[in-house]
Design a protein around this motif. Structure first.
Motif, mmCIF file in Angstrom:
data_model
loop_
_atom_site.group_PDB
_atom_site.id
_atom_site.type_symbol
_atom_site.label_atom_id
_atom_site.label_comp_id
_atom_site.label_asym_id
_atom_site.label_seq_id
_atom_site.Cartn_x
_atom_site.Cartn_y
_atom_site.Cartn_z
ATOM 1 N N UNK A 146 0.835 -1.204 0.000
ATOM 2 C CA UNK A 146 0.000 0.000 0.000
ATOM 3 C C UNK A 146 0.870 1.256 0.000
ATOM 4 N N UNK A 147 0.413 2.270 -0.682
ATOM 5 C CA UNK A 147 1.192 3.503 -0.816
ATOM 6 C C UNK A 147 1.535 4.100 0.540
ATOM 7 N N UNK A 148 0.629 4.002 1.506
ATOM 8 C CA UNK A 148 0.876 4.579 2.823
ATOM 9 C C UNK A 148 2.045 3.883 3.515
ATOM 10 N N UNK A 149 2.168 2.570 3.325
ATOM 11 C CA UNK A 149 3.297 1.829 3.909
ATOM 12 C C UNK A 149 4.598 2.261 3.251
ATOM 13 N N UNK A 150 4.579 2.368 1.933
ATOM 14 C CA UNK A 150 5.755 2.855 1.216
ATOM 15 C C UNK A 150 6.147 4.234 1.719
#
Length: 204
Positions: A146-150
């Motif tokens: 997920x983009x938020x984790x990245x």
């Protein structure tokens, strides 16, 4: 032609960055004039290089990875937030991402910086605010996340690297570009916070 109608600003930035970078590769005098020199900028000389340094790159690989990242995020983001908003995000972040380097290296006459990484980091993090659950995959770790984790991992790495790395990469520009992207996106559209939180809570 479809890109030109959907994202004219991103299209212009991509084209002008490619042209300027390629010209600088074969012209050392132009390369030197466009590069940011914090020692000079701090003394109010060649201030224009806060912008022009973001239009050139160190080598083909540097240019390729920056433009690839730009391609994946910028066009969809401009279609989402609007044309003038994207222009403000990109160019203001380009300047803001370099200012910490100007202060940090104000006495280092031999230090120079170049590349669009700060502005592109801003684009990536603006996109993360709008689409936090979209999947992102990076080449060194080919696992969709997920983009938020990245985003969290990216900020942690840049913060650490800006303090301890000796690889001649301007990690400060990456870090402050990302933070500038978040700040400017929220200023342009405060409702993005609600959009971001809604998608996070819905996923949880």
């Amino acid at each position: 032609m479809e890109y030109l109608s959907i994202a004219p600003v991103a299209s212009f930035i991509l084209i002008i960055t490619l042209i300027t970078s390629l010209l600088a590769f074969s012209n050392e005098e132009l390369y030197g004039k466009l590069m940011m020199h914090p020692y000079s900028v701090y003394r109010k000389q060649h201030v224009y290089t806060l912008i022009t340094s973001g239009l050139i790159h160190k080598d083909w690989m540097h240019l390729f990875f920056n433009m690839l990242s730009f391609y994946f995020f910028a066009f969809n983001l401009e279609a989402t937030i609007g044309h003038w908003q994207f222009a403000v995000l990109y160019f203001v972040s380009m300047v803001l991402s370099d200012l910490p380097s100007v202060v940090k290296h104000k006495s280092d006459y031999w230090y120079h910086s170049l590349g669009a990484s700060g502005a592109i980091s801003a684009v990536v993090f603006s996109a993360i605010l709008y689409y936090p659950m979209n999947k992102i995959m990076i080449m060194i770790l080919p696992i969709p996340m997920p983009a938020i984790i990245f985003g969290v991992l990216y900020l942690i790495y840049c913060s650490y690297a800006s303090k301890y790395s000796k690889d001649n990469i301007n990690h400060d520009a990456h870090l402050f570009g990302a933070l500038s992207g978040i700040m400017i996106t929220v200023m342009l559209n405060p409702k993005v916070i609600g959009i971001f939180l809604h998608q996070i809570t819905a996923a949880i």
